[in-house]
Enzyme design. Sequence first.
Site, short mmCIF file in Angstrom:
data_model
loop_
_atom_site.label_atom_id
_atom_site.label_comp_id
_atom_site.label_asym_id
_atom_site.label_seq_id
_atom_site.Cartn_x
_atom_site.Cartn_y
_atom_site.Cartn_z
N GLY A 55 0.85 -1.29 -0.03
CA GLY A 55 0.04 -0.06 0.03
C GLY A 55 0.98 1.31 0.01
CG ASP A 57 6.51 0.73 -1.74
OD1 ASP A 57 6.82 1.43 -0.92
OD2 ASP A 57 6.79 -0.55 -1.86
CB THR A 58 1.97 1.04 -5.72
OG1 THR A 58 1.43 -0.46 -5.28
CG2 THR A 58 3.28 0.63 -5.92
NE ARG A 59 -3.36 2.20 0.49
CZ ARG A 59 -3.88 0.76 0.85
NH1 ARG A 59 -4.97 0.61 0.18
NH2 ARG A 59 -3.37 -0.15 1.84
N GLY A 87 -17.09 -5.00 8.79
CA GLY A 87 -17.28 -5.87 9.77
C GLY A 87 -16.89 -7.41 9.58
CD GLU A 121 -2.58 -9.70 -0.25
OE1 GLU A 121 -3.49 -9.06 0.07
OE2 GLU A 121 -1.67 -9.33 -1.02
#
Length: 674
Positions: A55, A57-59, A87, A121
């Site tokens: 996130g 770096d490139t979000r 939630g 991931e």
Amino acid sequence: MATQTPSSSTNSEDTKKRKRDNSSCSEEDEKIITSFSPSSSTPRCKHDVFLSFCGKDTRRSFTDHLYFDLKRKGILVFRDDESLERGKCISQELPQAIQESQYAIVIFSANYASSKWCLRELAEIVEWEKKKNLTIIPIFYHVDPSDVRNQRGSFAEAFAAHEKDPKVDIKETNTWRNACTKVGNLAGEHIKGDRHESTIIQQISGMIFYNYPMLNILIHDNQKFVGINSRVEEMMNLLHMESNDVRFVGIHGMGGVGKTTLAQLIYGRVSCQFEGSSFISCIRERSTTARDLASLQKELLSTIMQEKIRVYNHHQGNGMIMKMLQNKRVFIVLDDVDRDEQLTTLAGDRKWFGPGSRVIITGRDSHLLIRNRVNGICEVQLLQTADALQLFSLSAFDKTNPPENYKDLSMDFVSYAGGLPLALKVLGRFLFGRTIDLWRSARDKLGAIPKTEIFDILKISFDGLEESQKKLFLDLACFCYISFSGEIYPAIDLEVLVDKSLVSKSDLMHDLLKRMGQEIVLMHDLLKEMGQEIVRREDPEEPGRRSRLCRREDVFHVLEKDTGTDAIECISLYFDLPDEAKHRFNINAKAFSKMRKLRFLHFKLRFLRFEHFQSYINWRGNPLKYMPSDKLQFLNWPNCPSKSWPSSFQPKGLVELRMRRSRFKRLWKGLMVD
């Protein structure tokens, strides 16, 4: 950080971003991620693309641009801060999202390996790549691919830190290393300082778009698509994609020939190469009022700009299109255009669009395309017999060839359809799964009453004609003769029918006929049938109240029973005796007396000898004596039973007279008309 629930935080979006950016998760989350394993059954794909990225770096840069370009093309993308439901346990939903995707785009950046979240991931993605058809696309964002696969540079530093972390065991670290090595060895995109990110984004989204399963179903009609390659190649040549000018290209052909399908194919192939695209379908039926035109302008702008655009009237819409698109490279399809104002409101000028833009216009009127100065026209032709049989077989049997015992029947239907894709598909779908006896029954009834779906589509072109053009079309559809005389019909009306693909001109004996002031005019059999059906519907019960009589049984019904009226304008009869004669016809010559608007009489009676005429047809009286002649223009009557030309018969408007093998000794004395 604890697992997110509705009551534990008021800002779940910030929490999700911090999870990825700070690589922190609860022990419960870590346990769930590391213990999760794919089941033996592959779940249904819910997403097209899963994005894995660091996130911080490139979000807000590369990942954000890629995400919105994929969404603009209608591709479903999972990105954690956009797709996770508030939630829900983040660590549970991410593995499920990976399983439900068809593509995983992994964006390796400088801090990617520093995030345990990203590495988990990645390991999950590699695991699922082994167990289902998940395609991994690596993007090396300002990092060397060799650093990823060999864990060097920033990746070496990150792994050294993980190995010192007491919460990470060596087995997990090795899994991460193996995943980096595997994905680092895959072919992908390497973004360096000298490459434009927008170009790479277009290439990636284009590759996924081309292979998008739903697009393939749409374009190929469940693989029932035949004989298109040459047309696609012709269109690509006309589009001339390498040039930077704005080009308008037309697709022209008769109804049901496949213009829209060809446009869909081209749209699916090239639209992703543009900054924006829009396919406006069914324009003819959706633009009956000025408000409709404004609605189409709104659709055009909204689909290209990917936001809701308000257009209050079409005059305002013209300016909005020019202002919003003149610096944008766009691809537009305007499908089924039949009026100039449709083009002037949706694509009025090439200056409205940015350099390199392309506009495809489909329609049945070639002259409309010409007068709007398109750069080229692709005329969609009817299918050849082999392709027609294949398309029919795919629709009727889901096979490229019919079963052996259906071959002859299939060829009967293919011959009837005359290479028209619409008719081939409609007939094939109608016959699908039916017994061979029902096939024979359907074949025997072909032409009696046209299939509604075919009739309605073909009739669209007829409905758009002016009255004089409708009159010419119905004459050509109903009569056996094929020559066209400019003295009987305005030449411009024939040109309009040609422009609208309702008839075509033949080069057969062209020079000779030209000297005679005539043309050979050809019409597709289904268009003839459609024209004859229009006439039949004038009065389905009584032929004598129709404008044209061309069916043998209708002609003899009217002449034998004396049911003619002043509605009858034309009679055409082709009768081959003696083979087709079943009984003696007693025709009342007085039946012609009620046909006060008769302008065309064409008998083609093939007798070997004049005696056959006397044997099978009995004329009660001299038909010329009772025939109103003031409107008669064309008279063709071989073997006419009259011996003399009655003085009452004065056809002042007669243009053509053909009386071969008649029994006349003399037509008249002196001038017939003063």
